[in-house]
Design a protein around this motif. Structure first.
Motif, PDB file in Angstrom:
ATOM      1  N   ASP A  69       0.758  -0.914   0.217  1.00 29.84           N
ATOM      2  CA  ASP A  69      -0.150   0.074   0.139  1.00 29.84           C
ATOM      3  C   ASP A  69       1.384   1.419   0.115  1.00 29.84           C
ATOM      4  N   SER A  70       1.964   1.255   0.870  1.00 33.97           N
ATOM      5  CA  SER A  70       2.872   2.073   1.005  1.00 33.97           C
ATOM      6  C   SER A  70       3.685   2.555  -0.454  1.00 33.97           C
ATOM      7  N   GLU A  71       3.128   1.990  -1.522  1.00 36.75           N
ATOM      8  CA  GLU A  71       4.300   1.651  -2.855  1.00 36.75           C
ATOM      9  C   GLU A  71       3.540   2.836  -4.372  1.00 36.75           C
ATOM     10  N   MET A  72       2.179   2.646  -3.224  1.00 33.76           N
ATOM     11  CA  MET A  72       1.061   3.315  -4.077  1.00 33.76           C
ATOM     12  C   MET A  72       0.820   4.813  -3.664  1.00 33.76           C
ATOM     13  N   VAL A  73       1.452   5.236  -2.823  1.00 35.23           N
ATOM     14  CA  VAL A  73       1.844   6.918  -2.574  1.00 35.23           C
ATOM     15  C   VAL A  73       2.933   7.921  -2.861  1.00 35.23           C
ATOM     16  N   VAL A  74       2.241   8.883  -3.629  1.00 30.33           N
ATOM     17  CA  VAL A  74       4.031   9.529  -3.692  1.00 30.33           C
ATOM     18  C   VAL A  74       4.195  10.608  -2.316  1.00 30.33           C
ATOM     19  N   TYR A  75       5.068  10.643  -2.699  1.00 30.70           N
ATOM     20  CA  TYR A  75       5.724  11.438  -1.011  1.00 30.70           C
ATOM     21  C   TYR A  75       6.728  12.877  -1.065  1.00 30.70           C
ATOM     22  N   SER A  76       6.568  13.585  -0.008  1.00 25.79           N
ATOM     23  CA  SER A  76       7.781  14.403  -0.519  1.00 25.79           C
ATOM     24  C   SER A  76       8.005  14.761   0.348  1.00 25.79           C
ATOM     25  N   ILE A  77       9.409  14.793  -0.125  1.00 24.35           N
ATOM     26  CA  ILE A  77      10.316  15.258   1.414  1.00 24.35           C
ATOM     27  C   ILE A  77      11.279  16.160   1.166  1.00 24.35           C
ATOM     28  N   ASP A  78      11.168  17.104   2.665  1.00 25.38           N
ATOM     29  CA  ASP A  78      13.005  17.685   2.483  1.00 25.38           C
ATOM     30  C   ASP A  78      13.472  17.643   2.456  1.00 25.38           C
ATOM     31  N   CYS A  79      14.814  17.995   1.653  1.00 27.49           N
ATOM     32  CA  CYS A  79      16.209  17.018   2.857  1.00 27.49           C
ATOM     33  C   CYS A  79      17.017  17.294   1.931  1.00 27.49           C
ATOM     34  N   TYR A  80      18.320  16.849   2.306  1.00 27.82           N
ATOM     35  CA  TYR A  80      19.798  17.325   1.857  1.00 27.82           C
ATOM     36  C   TYR A  80      19.975  15.758   1.059  1.00 27.82           C
ATOM     37  N   ILE A  81      21.200  16.391  -0.019  1.00 24.77           N
ATOM     38  CA  ILE A  81      21.676  15.453  -0.629  1.00 24.77           C
ATOM     39  C   ILE A  81      22.799  15.214  -0.679  1.00 24.77           C
ATOM     40  N   LEU A  82      23.182  13.895  -0.308  1.00 25.67           N
ATOM     41  CA  LEU A  82      24.444  13.624   0.733  1.00 25.67           C
ATOM     42  C   LEU A  82      25.479  12.994  -0.631  1.00 25.67           C
ATOM     43  N   GLY A  83      24.940  12.127  -1.333  1.00 26.80           N
ATOM     44  CA  GLY A  83      25.931  12.428  -2.736  1.00 26.80           C
ATOM     45  C   GLY A  83      24.449  11.587  -3.623  1.00 26.80           C
ATOM     46  N   TYR A  84      25.823  11.119  -4.724  1.00 29.43           N
ATOM     47  CA  TYR A  84      25.067   9.566  -6.103  1.00 29.43           C
ATOM     48  C   TYR A  84      26.026   9.456  -6.856  1.00 29.43           C
ATOM     49  N   MET A  85      25.275   9.168  -7.428  1.00 29.50           N
ATOM     50  CA  MET A  85      25.986   8.273  -8.836  1.00 29.50           C
ATOM     51  C   MET A  85      24.688   7.656  -9.816  1.00 29.50           C
ATOM     52  N   LYS A  86      26.029   6.808 -10.382  1.00 29.22           N
ATOM     53  CA  LYS A  86      25.065   6.399 -11.773  1.00 29.22           C
ATOM     54  C   LYS A  86      25.134   4.890 -11.540  1.00 29.22           C
ATOM     55  N   ASP A  87      24.122   3.851 -11.349  1.00 25.69           N
ATOM     56  CA  ASP A  87      23.505   2.549 -10.767  1.00 25.69           C
ATOM     57  C   ASP A  87      24.386   1.251 -12.069  1.00 25.69           C
ATOM     58  N   ASP A  88      24.163   0.546 -11.858  1.00 20.88           N
ATOM     59  CA  ASP A  88      25.196  -0.234 -13.389  1.00 20.88           C
ATOM     60  C   ASP A  88      23.515  -0.221 -13.873  1.00 20.88           C
ATOM     61  N   ASP A  89      21.705  -0.093 -13.617  1.00 21.21           N
ATOM     62  CA  ASP A  89      21.429  -0.155 -14.935  1.00 21.21           C
ATOM     63  C   ASP A  89      20.970   1.326 -14.974  1.00 21.21           C
ATOM     64  N   LYS A  90      21.755   2.550 -14.863  1.00 21.75           N
ATOM     65  CA  LYS A  90      22.413   3.658 -15.472  1.00 21.75           C
ATOM     66  C   LYS A  90      21.259   4.712 -14.737  1.00 21.75           C
ATOM     67  N   GLU A  91      20.741   3.665 -13.698  1.00 25.95           N
ATOM     68  CA  GLU A  91      19.646   5.259 -13.012  1.00 25.95           C
ATOM     69  C   GLU A  91      20.577   5.651 -11.996  1.00 25.95           C
ATOM     70  N   ILE A  92      19.711   7.406 -12.012  1.00 27.77           N
ATOM     71  CA  ILE A  92      20.492   8.303 -10.862  1.00 27.77           C
ATOM     72  C   ILE A  92      20.256   7.244  -9.369  1.00 27.77           C
ATOM     73  N   HIS A  93      21.109   7.042  -8.544  1.00 24.32           N
ATOM     74  CA  HIS A  93      20.496   6.747  -6.751  1.00 24.32           C
ATOM     75  C   HIS A  93      21.124   8.190  -6.676  1.00 24.32           C
ATOM     76  N   ILE A  94      20.684   8.615  -5.957  1.00 22.35           N
ATOM     77  CA  ILE A  94      20.693   9.621  -4.521  1.00 22.35           C
ATOM     78  C   ILE A  94      20.514   9.023  -2.835  1.00 22.35           C
ATOM     79  N   VAL A  95      21.647   9.586  -1.915  1.00 21.47           N
ATOM     80  CA  VAL A  95      21.801   9.338  -1.536  1.00 21.47           C
ATOM     81  C   VAL A  95      20.987  10.513  -0.117  1.00 21.47           C
ATOM     82  N   ILE A  96      19.394  10.480  -0.210  1.00 23.30           N
ATOM     83  CA  ILE A  96      19.488  11.924   0.763  1.00 23.30           C
ATOM     84  C   ILE A  96      18.930  12.023   2.795  1.00 23.30           C
ATOM     85  N   GLN A  97      19.420  12.924   3.246  1.00 18.90           N
ATOM     86  CA  GLN A  97      18.855  12.793   4.559  1.00 18.90           C
ATOM     87  C   GLN A  97      17.826  13.603   5.074  1.00 18.90           C
ATOM     88  N   ASP A  98      16.979  13.085   5.899  1.00 18.16           N
ATOM     89  CA  ASP A  98      15.746  13.629   6.017  1.00 18.16           C
ATOM     90  C   ASP A  98      15.955  14.952   7.089  1.00 18.16           C
TER      91      ASP A  98
END
Length: 139
Positions: A20-49
């Motif tokens: 059920d919680s995967e059917m919900v759109v969330y809005s989070i105010d956060c900091y971006i701590l880091g990022y990379m491009k995964d093997d599947d070429k998606e942008i992986h972003i580490v965030i801190q609430d």
């Protein structure tokens, strides 16, 4: 609700069944701590609430994905990827820590990924995936 406190599916096989919680759109105010491009070429972003300092992952789908190209939201993902690359940085396969914490609002769909050592992923495997919108918060 705090994303890292939402219980994951009880069995790995149940990750294929949307919770059920995967059917919900969330809005989070956060900091971006880091990022990379995964093997599947998606942008992986580490965030801190900003409110509770919890850490989790947000992912922008790969605009190279053929299935994504066939959707009505493809152009929005292209613009989001361009915004990210212009304002945060161009992701590579090597994880990049952000020197200055970028304060952003991220809107995305809740998602449980199975835990397999992803950087920044909480114990429950919770992500915002896909990220639908991202913008700077007033500093």
């Amino acid at each position: 609700q705090d994303q890292i406190d939402i219980p994951p599916p009880p069995k790995v096989t149940e990750y294929l069944i949307r919770q059920d919680s995967e059917m919900v759109v969330y809005s989070i105010d956060c900091y971006i701590l880091g990022y990379m491009k995964d093997d599947d070429k998606e942008i992986h972003i580490v965030i801190q609430d900003i409110k509770n300092n919890s850490i989790m992952v947000a992912e922008i789908p790969s605009i190279e994905c053929e299935a994504l190209k066939k959707t009505s939201r493809y152009r929005k993902f292209v613009k989001l990827t361009q915004w990210f690359e212009k304002n945060i940085g161009i992701p590579t396969s090597k994880y990049k820590t952000v020197d200055l914490k970028f304060k952003v609002n991220i809107v995305g769909v809740g998602f449980f990924d199975y835990v397999h050592g992803q950087k920044g992923l909480p114990k429950n495997g919770r992500e915002l995936h896909p990220v639908l919108e991202m913008k700077f918060l007033n500093q």
